[in-house]
Structures are given as structure tokens and as C-alpha cells.
Design a protein around this motif. Structure first.
Motif, PDB file in Angstrom:
ATOM      1  N   CYS B 304     -23.336  16.346  -8.385  1.00 14.03           N
ATOM      2  CA  CYS B 304     -22.343  15.927  -7.098  1.00 14.03           C
ATOM      3  C   CYS B 304     -22.050  14.939  -7.007  1.00 14.03           C
ATOM      4  N   ARG B 305     -22.147  13.745  -8.196  1.00 10.61           N
ATOM      5  CA  ARG B 305     -21.640  12.559  -8.238  1.00 10.61           C
ATOM      6  C   ARG B 305     -22.216  11.640  -7.000  1.00 10.61           C
ATOM      7  N   PRO B 306     -23.466  11.687  -6.523  1.00 11.08           N
ATOM      8  CA  PRO B 306     -24.062  10.964  -5.531  1.00 11.08           C
ATOM      9  C   PRO B 306     -24.004   9.455  -5.729  1.00 11.08           C
ATOM     10  N   ASP B 307     -23.831   8.739  -4.583  1.00  7.20           N
ATOM     11  CA  ASP B 307     -23.572   7.186  -4.835  1.00  7.20           C
ATOM     12  C   ASP B 307     -24.983   6.598  -5.124  1.00  7.20           C
ATOM     13  N   LEU B 308     -26.055   7.456  -4.727  1.00  6.95           N
ATOM     14  CA  LEU B 308     -27.644   6.853  -4.604  1.00  6.95           C
ATOM     15  C   LEU B 308     -28.364   8.107  -5.574  1.00  6.95           C
ATOM     16  N   LEU B 309     -28.853   7.591  -6.483  1.00  7.05           N
ATOM     17  CA  LEU B 309     -29.745   8.525  -7.127  1.00  7.05           C
ATOM     18  C   LEU B 309     -31.366   8.132  -6.889  1.00  7.05           C
ATOM     19  N   ILE B 310     -32.062   9.100  -6.592  1.00  6.44           N
ATOM     20  CA  ILE B 310     -33.530   8.688  -6.496  1.00  6.44           C
ATOM     21  C   ILE B 310     -34.344   9.272  -7.436  1.00  6.44           C
ATOM     22  N   ALA B 311     -35.002   8.203  -8.564  1.00  6.15           N
ATOM     23  CA  ALA B 311     -35.789   8.921  -9.694  1.00  6.15           C
ATOM     24  C   ALA B 311     -37.057   8.663  -9.332  1.00  6.15           C
TER      25      ALA B 311
END
Lengths: 308, 688
Positions: B304-311
């Protein structure tokens, strides 16, 4: 899959042969002479007795009797009762009642078991979870005949809510209480099974992943928690369906229902080996088929399981 | 914490390849937009069964700017994952935020209800979780699980969504074309053949023929992924290949008219690096390898094309080579999309290599934070110094750079590798000769060769490491050396005797002298046995001593592995992973063995704990002249412990040499790949 199915169906043959032989032997070994019992208090007429013995092959050795039974059974001739009625007719009369009772018990345990199990599993630690747990534990630990008598006394005799016994040709209301008694233990097991499955599944990593996708709580619960938790529950239910058909003996006796359980009980008392063996064969078949269906269903529900 | 530290450093070759002016504009833009995630004085508590509060996270502050990679580094239990989960509103069990603030795009979200979180999860924040094996529901197809993410956020599956940062850059560059939503339309699989045909005709008309046309068509076929390739990119590709502007746009407009759900799912999986995505999407998780599952999870996280990805430790469960591939891919992808990444890891080397900014956490608190190289080269806090010293990737890097500087690297190594001549002289305690093991695969006629004609020997008092990716057959070799598995052909000899003939008392004697330490310290100790019973069991089985002397021996062993004697009455679940692994070592040592087979004995452990266990093994070897057969996928660890290295690939032995030789002059491409995959390999270390 097809190969597997064929193998499973072929496996039924030794299972059915084995059970019939075993049951035939057990009935044969029962103490008492059924022919003598037929004369009751009257003196035994040896000629008549010999004639009856010949007619029912009772004068032949055990293994011959068994083989003759098998031979006839292959042509769907299951012989007659001592009273002269075809065994098949008696079973045909009693079986629908048991099916009705079994299905009602099945619906009862599946519905209430799963619903209470889900409530309990999702709301772990709440007061109603505790209540559900205690009640289910009680149902498991108290024998069926105690539960049956208690319900009969309170619901039937004292409060007149439901008929006390069923009798001949029972209707829905007549069978309601017996069905509840019959399904109660399994219901309790299903409650505990669903509860533990749900509470362990809800903390699975993939549930968290689903939440991280932004899915609504409702669809996370339905698609990821319940979907996975129901696999073992459905397996249990499938196997229980077979058990319900055969396990109705106590309930049918308590509530005077003229079904298969009742018929089996009567036949054992009278030493009607043909009848007992025929019923057991039928129940074995039902049980084996139920198991097969469960195994097939299992593969549908859980893609990791493949039969080859 | 400095706001603009992020782009001052371009620390490796994988960093975004942007022209210099874009670089400046990017950091300017990041500053202007403010942090996408701003965590201040975050406090998280857990409640124990007896109603006590446990402070898991205390006063943690950090922020992430758009398009930036920020790493949180720390050992397990340091609160790094807890902080990340608090941001996502996905704290497990009794965890809850008790103070501080979490701001996403300037909005306070720490008090959000589950419903409010549902609105921002997926769309604004995505998660790539730690363990790929357990993070996908086994009963749903991969495609279904990607679809859920798209559906939950009502994503437009026929148009690309640009992150705020990418949109801002486009705007700043005055690229009007990019603002037109129609140009972001995806290519559909139905139109793909038509597009390729039209492209071929157009190329022909434009006078591009033969080799050039073939190359261009091959490129189109490769790039033209339905559900991922957009209209403007198709037009751009056509123009690049030599087709006129108008014609290119005409073709693009005619054939790129939107994708179906299935196309988009396949497109997302393809972007995440899953080969043959359209077909594989229909498979179930159990049909995927760990690396492929992680790719699917990346596709889901970015769907969903997030602005923040938590990996959250996205590759810790994977082989180093796979880890590198996946992180490289994730890096390129997030750079393209302009996604900011909060990267949780326990490996400082990995963090420094990937992130511009590092936050070091210890016991629930931030002890240090700053630009990556700054933290790495001038660690201030003692804990960070320990981390830098312990990270195996960095340790081996240090040895290599010392070598390069022509200094004596000996001092840096914990383990002093035996010289060539000592190795020659010492006798072989275990010899493996033409070892082969085949397995029958379901539904397949031919046998699968897990181990194929492998020969090597372990010299007394030395360590031989077997290295390879998972599936290379290294553990199968270990099991055959331990006589837990019979070889199909070939022999294993111990002290000159073929172990295949060992039976009864002889086998018992062999077991006494050759002991294993397995990978998973959680699984290899019986949870129902107290620590005392676990360590004492081998003594009892071999009938050594009486109860009193056995107790004394267990105490000695606990001293040996530096565990307090008081743990004897405790159970495995009360100990940490590192403590359990020490117990496993103590158990292996109980019978005074000559050989210990360590099957990925430290792979599951945090760097600091890993360091402790490796030290322990080294000390024991020095004291008792033990021989180790050390199975691992991590070459960084090998450098610290092994004298000789055997590299295995697909069941075959591809390289066998001394450790220095392998590190300095790797002969095989495969070995070089493994060496390259050591995180932090390209980092410049400060003089420490």
C-alpha cells in the motif's frame, strides 16, 4: 488423491471383516443359551429346540456359523431374529430414530461448542470465560447417565419443560433433551478445544502481520484466527459423528428411545448374534466412512496436507 | 540527534544513485517536511502474572525523516522490537505505552484506538517482520495474503501510488508528466502481448533493426511486468529505444490501460524480487523457502506504498547470501518509492552498512545515536564499544584490514589459528572419506544427493569449519559424523576406526568421545528436565561416578561455562538463549569428549552472546586440546574460530583450505559470494 481414496476404501474390507469376526465371537462366547431362554418358564421341548437350533445354524461350530453369516450378508440377507422377523427390518425401523437423535446431538454440540469456545477463547480471563470453563469441565467429569437423570428429573419431571421419555416414533421435542445429553460431553470438549486453539492462534505472528496490513479486527479474527482454529475442531466433529451414532446406547436407554442403541442392548441380552453383528457392521462402516470424510476434509482445510 | 545527518554520508555502493543536486534537494525536502516519525521519551511497560510492572522501554527518542533508513541496534531484550511494535500499535500481550509521544507525520498516535490504527497501518506504516516462516498464514495462498493488504486499504490496483517524498521530488523537478495520474496506470497482463507486438512494429518503423531491436525487445519483455510497469515508464522505455515521442506515448496510452488484481499482486511480488511471480503467487507458504517468504512479506509491507516501513530483523533468520540479496533489493525498492525505513537489527555491522543513522538501545534505553559511521568509528558508550568489538562481521573486517595494513592481526583474533606446519604434523582424529548421502524425494523417482562425495579430515586439537548456505548438506555431514545418520556410501573414521561398524559398548564409547552442540538451544534441552538433570544425564547414562561425584562434576562444568551453580535447580525456559547454549556446551563437555560437533551452535544467538560462546569454545580448546567440527553459514564466525575451512555447495565440497587462505585468496566464485555477503564488509572502520 484418487489412488489414496481407493486404498482407503480397500482398507475398509479387513476392518469390517475383523470387527464382524470379533463381535460374532464375543456374542458366541456370551454365557446362557438363547434357545433355552425362548422357552421361558415352560419345559423345554427338545425336538423343537433342535429344530430352532438347526434353523439358526446354532448347532454348527462357531467358524461355520460365522462364514454362513458372511455368505448371507453378501447377498444382503442378514437373517431373522428369534422372533422370526428379518433383522434388516428391525434395523430399518430403529435406525432413522438414531440418525435423528445423532444429528440433533451433532448440531447441538457443534453450534454451542463452537460458539461458547469462540467467546471463551476471544475473551480469555473475563468472568463468562471462567463460567464456560467450569461448566464444560463439569460436563466432562460427570458421567452421561448422571447428567441424563438430572436433566430428566429437573427439566422433565419437576418443571415439565420437555417430555420425560421419548417412546415410539419420537418427534423433535421428544428427542431434544436426549440429544442435549448425548452431545453434552462432546460439546464440552469442543468448547475447550476451540478455546485453546483460538487463544494460541491469536498470538501467532501471522495474525500480527495481518493487523499490520491494516485489516479490520473483524476480518483478522475471522480469516486468520477462526479459520485456522477451526481445522482441529472440524476434525473432531467429523469423528464424533460416527461415535454419536454408536454411542447413543446410554441416552437411548435412559430416555426409552427405540433406536439402534436400544436395539443393540436388547439383542445382546437375548443373544441375537445375527442382529448384534449386523448392527456393529453397520456402525463400523459408518465410523470408517466418517473417518475417511474427515481425512479428506482435512486436506481441503489445510493445504499443507496432501495425500498421495 | 541531528536532523540532517542522514544524507551527509553515502556509505556504500548500494546507496541511492542520485545526481548531486537531487541529493541536496532531497535533504532540503526532508528537512522541510519534518520527520515522518518522531518518537519522544517513549515508555512501554509489561505487566507480569503477579501484577508487577516491567519497564521494557524507557525514555526512548528517535526520529525518521522521509526516505531515510534509520537502524535501531541492540541485543534481544534491549527493547528495540518493543519500541517498533509500540509505534505500530501492535505491542504483544500486556504491553502498553505509559508515557512519551509517538508522532506520525506530526500527528500524535500513541493514544490511538485499534480502529484508528487500522486506518494508518498498511497505508502509512508497513511492517516487514522478523521470522518469515511464521509470519504468513499457512492456510491461505500467497496471493490471497497480498490481496488482503490491498483490499484492507482500498488500494487502487490499476494506478501506482507515489509516496509523499517521491511526489515532492517530482514536483520540485517540475516534472509535470509525473503528476498526471493516468500516466501512473499499470500495464495489464492482457494487453502485454499487444504492447510487445506494437513495440516491435514501432521499432521497425523507427528504423531500429537487428541486434539493437532484439536487445530493445528483450528489455521490454524483462521490464514489462504487468501490475508493476507504468504507462510513463513504458513510454520512456520506447523513447529510449528510439521510437518517436508521439508514437511512444500513443502506444503507451493504447496498451497500458490498467491492471487486474492478479496482475497487481504478481507485480508487487515481482518488485520484491520473487521470480516467476504470477505462478508462484498461487502457491501456499509451505511451498516457499525462507528467502522467498521474506520477499512475499516485503511485497505485503510495501503493497500500500506506506511512507514508513518498519523492518524488524527482516533477514536475521536467513542465510547471509540471501540476506544480502534481500536487503539490496529492499534498499533499491524503498529508494525508488521514497519509503523511509526503520530497520531493527542486532548486528551493528549490518546497521552501519544499510542505515544512515543508528540508534543503539540497551536495557530499554537509547544509549547512543548518531550518523552510522560516527557511531561505528567513535563509539561513546561502553555498550556500543562492546557491540563494535563483538560484531562478527566487524571483527573479521578488522582482521582483514589489519592484514591489509600489514600489521599483525594475531592480536585481533580470539583464536590463534594454527600455522600451516602444525596442521601438517598433527594427526587426524576424524576423517571423512567420499561421504555420500541420498534421500528419496516424494513423488520423484531419482534420489536427491544431499551430500555428494565429500572428503576431509579434522586434525587433533584444531577446528574445522564447514560453511555453506542452508541446503548445502553441511548439517547432513555433521549428522553422519555423529552417527545419527547412516551414509549411503563412503566412510567416517574416528581415531582410525570406521564408525559404521560401531555397536553396543563400542558405540557408547564413541558417543562418549564425540559430542554435539546443536543450533537451537530452545529445542535441544528437554524443557521438563532441570539444568542439573540435563547436564548429569550423560554421566548417568555412561554410569560414571555416584550421585555425589556426579553432582560435583556438574558444579565443575557450570564453573567451566561460567554459569552460577544456582542454575542447577532451574529449568531451560527460565534461561536466556545464550545461557541455554552454555548449558548445552556444559552437557557436551560432561563426558570429557575429544571432538565436539557444533551444528550452527551460535547462529541463533545475539552478537554479544555469540561472542561469549565463541570465546568459551576457544578457551576450552586451548585448555583441553579439543577438536571442533564447526558447521555454520556465517563466514564471519569462521574467521574467529576456525583453522581450516571446507566450503560446501549443493552437497559437494567446492573449496578446502586454511582459514587465511580462504579469506585472502578464495578460489571459487561461490566462496567469494559468501565472503561478500558478510555485512559491513565494505565499511571503512575507524582506527580502534
Amino acid at each position: 488423491m484418487g489412488k489414496y481414496l481407493l486404498r482407503r476404501i480397500l482398507q475398509m474390507i479387513p476392518v469390517v471383516l475383523g470387527t464382524t469376526l470379533l463381535v460374532y465371537a464375543l456374542v458366541f462366547a456370551l454365557p446362557g443359551d438363547p434357545v433355552k431362554a425362548m422357552f421361558g418358564d415352560k419345559p423345554i421341548n427338545q425336538a423343537v429346540a433342535a429344530q430352532i437350533r438347526a434353523e439358526y445354524n446354532l448347532d454348527k461350530p462357531f467358524i461355520i456359523q460365522y462364514l454362513l453369516f458372511l455368505k448371507n450378508a453378501l447377498t444382503l440377507n442378514f437373517g431373522n431374529t428369534f422372533a422370526g422377523q428379518p433383522v434388516i427390518d428391525e434395523i430399518a425401523r430403529a435406525f432413522p430414530v438414531t440418525i435423528k437423535l445423532g444429528l440433533m446431538a451433532f448440531v447441538f454440540e457443534a453450534l454451542f461448542g463452537v460458539v461458547f469456545g469462540i467467546i471463551s477463547g476471544l475473551k480469555k480471563g473475563k468472568w463468562y470465560d471462567a463460567v464456560i470453563l467450569i461448566v464444560s469441565l463439569l460436563l466432562i467429569s460427570v458421567p452421561t447417565f448422571v447428567t441424563g437423570f438430572l436433566m430428566q428429573y429437573f427439566i422433565g419431571v419437576k418443571w415439565h419443560l420437555l417430555p420425560v421419555t421419548a417412546g415410539n416414533d419420537p418427534g423433535f421435542l421428544d428427542l431434544l433433551m436426549p440429544a442435549m445429553v448425548l452431545g453434552s460431553v462432546s460439546m464440552a470438549y469442543i468448547i475447550r478445544l476451540s478455546r485453546s486453539e483460538i487463544s494460541s492462534n491469536i498470538s501467532e505472528d501471522y495474525v500480527r502481520t495481518a493487523r499490520a496490513k491494516g485489516m479490520t479486527n473483524r476480518s483478522v479474527i475471522v480469516r486468520h484466527v477462526l479459520r485456522n482454529s477451526m481445522i482441529p475442531v472440524i476434525t473432531y466433529l467429523g469423528q464424533d459423528l460416527g461415535a454419536l451414532m454408536g454411542g447413543a446406547m446410554i441416552s437411548e436407554t435412559i430416555f426409552n428411545i427405540h433406536g439402534i442403541g436400544f436395539l443393540t442392548y436388547q439383542s445382546i441380552l437375548k443373544g441375537e448374534s445375527n442382529m448384534v453383528v449386523s448392527i456393529v457392521t453397520l456402525l463400523t462402516l459408518i465410523f470408517v466412512v466418517c473417518n475417511l470424510v474427515v481425512d479428506m476434509l482435512y486436506a481441503v482445510l489445510d493445504p499443507r496436507i496432501r495425500y498421495a | 540527534m541531528s536532523d540532517v545527518a542522514n544524507n551527509d554520508i553515502v556509505n556504500n555502493a548500494d546507496a541511492p544513485v542520485l545526481p548531486a543536486e537531487t541529493e541536496d534537494r532531497l535533504s532540503a525536502m526532508q528537512r522541510e517536511q519534518g520527520p515522518i516519525l518522531d518518537v519522544k521519551d517513549l515508555k512501554v511497560d509489561f505487566i507480569t502474572d503477579d501484577k508487577r510492572e516491567v519497564h521494557a522501554v524507557r525514555d526512548v527518542s528517535f526520529n525518521v525523516y522521509p526516505g531515510q533508513w534509520v537502524a535501531i541496534v541492540g541485543e534481544s531484550g534491549s527493547g528495540k522490537s518493543t519500541s517498533a511494535m509500540a509505534v505500530l500499535g501492535l505491542l504483544p500481550g500486556t504491553g502498553h505505552v505509559v508515557g512519551g509521544s509517538i508522532k506520525l507525520e506530526g500527528k500524535e498516535i500513541s493514544h490511538y484506538s485499534r480502529k484508528q490504527y487500522e486506518q494508518i497501518l498498511g497505508e502509512k506504516m508497513g511492517l516487514v517482520p522478523q521470522d518469515p516462516m511464521s509470519n504468513l498464514n499457512p492456510v491461505w495462498r500467497i496471493s490471497t495474503q497480498v490481496k488482503e493488504a490491498l483490499k484492507a486499504n482500498h488500494m487502487d490496483i490499476s494506478h501506482e501510488k507515489r509516496s509523499k517524498l517521491a511526489a515532492a521530488i517530482a514536483e520540485a523537478e517540475g516534472d509535470i508528466n509525473l503528476k498526471n495520474v493516468d500516466d501512473e496506470t499499470f500495464l495489464g497482463s492482457k494487453e502485454l502481448p499487444g504492447l510487445l507486438e506494437a513495440a516491435a512494429t514501432a521499432l521497425d518503423k523507427a528504423g531500429v533493426r537487428d541486434g539493437a531491436a532484439e536487445r530493445a525487445m528483450a528489455r521490454f519483455k524483462q521490464e514489462g511486468v504487468p501490475g508493476s510497469e507504468t504507462r510513463w515508464r513504458v513510454a520512456e522505455e520506447l523513447i529510449k529505444a528510439g521510437v518517436g515521442d508521439d508514437e511512444a506515448w500513443r502506444i503507451a496510452k493504447k496498451y497500458v490501460i490498467g491492471s487486474t488484481m492478479d496482475d497487481r499482486i504478481a507485480g508487487l511480488l515481482d518488485e520484491a524480487g520473487l521470480p516467476d511471480a504470477a505462478t508462484r503467487a498461487r502457491q501456499y507458504p509451505y511451498e516457499f523457502s525462507g528467502g522467498m517468504l521474506q520477499r512475499a512479506l516485503i511485497a505485503i509491507g510495501l503493497a500500500c506504498r506506506p511512507d514508513l516501513l518498519i523492518a524488524d530483523e527482516p533477514t536475521s533468520a536467513l542465510d547471509v547470501t540471501v540476506q544480502k540479496k534481500i536487503l539490496d533489493h529492499l534498499h533499491t525498492l524503498t529508494d525508488e518509492l521514497g519509503t523511509a525505513v526503520l530497520f531493527i537489527t542486532h548486528d551493528l555491522g549490518l546497521a552501519a552498512e544499510r542505515a544512515q543513522h543508528i540508534v543503539v538501545m540497551y536495557k530499554g534505553q537509547v544509549v547512543e545515536s548518531g550518523p552510522s559511521l560516527e557511531v561505528l568509528q567513535h563509539p561513546q558508550h561502553p555498550y556500543t564499544k562492546r557491540l563494535v568489538a563483538a560484531a562478527p562481521s566487524l571483527a573479521s573486517q578488522r582482521i582483514i584490514s589489519a592484514h591489509e595494513r600489514g600489521e599483525n592481526a594475531e592480536a585481533l583474533m580470539e583464536h590463534h589459528a594454527k600455522g600451516e606446519d602444525t596442521l601438517e604434523k598433527s594427526e587426524h582424529i576424524i576423517t571423512v572419506n567420499h561421504l555420500t548421502r541420498e534421500f528419496k524425494l516424494p513423488r520423484k523417482k531419482e534420489m536427491f544427493k544431499a551430500v555428494d562425495d565429500v572428503s576431509f579430515s579434522v586434525k587433533r586439537g584444531t577446528t574445522l569449519a564447514i560453511v555453506g548456505e542452508s541446503g548445502s548438506g553441511k548439517s547432513t555431514v555433521a549428522n553422519m559424523v555423529l552417527k545419527l545418520l547412516e551414509p549411503t556410501s563412503g566412510t567416517v573414521t574416528y581415531e582410525g576406526e570406521d564408525i559404521s561398524g560401531f555397536k553396543g559398548a563400542k558405540l557408547l564409547d564413541f558417543r562418549r568421545h564425540v559430542q554435539p552442540v546443536f543450533q537451537n538451544p530452545y529445542g535441544s534441552l528437554d524443557p521438563m528436565y532441570s539444568i542439573y538433570r540435563s547436564i548429569e544425564e550423560p554421566l548417568r547414562i555412561h554410569g560414571i561416578g555416584d550421585a555425589k561425584s556426579r553432582r560435583k562434576r556438574v558444579e565443575e562444568l557450570l564453573d567451566l561455562v561460567k554459569m552460577p551453580r544456582s542454575v542447577m535447580q532451574r529449568y531451560p525456559n527460565e534461561l536466556s538463549g545464550g545461557q541455554r547454549q552454555r548449558i548445552a556446551v556444559a552437557r557436551a563437555m560432561a563426558l570429557d569428549p575429544d571432538v565436539i560437533v557444533c551444528d550452527e551452535a551460535v547462529s541463533a544467538l545475539d552478537v554479544l552472546v555469540q561472542d561469549q560462546v565463541l570465546r568459551l569454545l576457544n578457551d576450552l580448546q586451548a585448555e583441553r586440546g579439543l577438536s571442533y567440527l564447526f558447521i555454520t553459514h556465517d563466514l564471519a564466525v569462521v574467521r574467529q574460530i576456525a583453522d581450516e575451512v571446507v566450503v560446501m555447495q549443493k552437497g559437494r565440497l567446492v573449496e578446502h583450505a586454511t582459514t587465511d587462505e580462504v579469506f585472502d585468496h578464495p578460489q571459487q566464485q561461490y566462496t567469494r559470494d559468501l565472503l561478500d555477503a558478510i555485512p559491513g564488509g565494505k565499511l571503512k572502520l575507524g582506527l580502534d
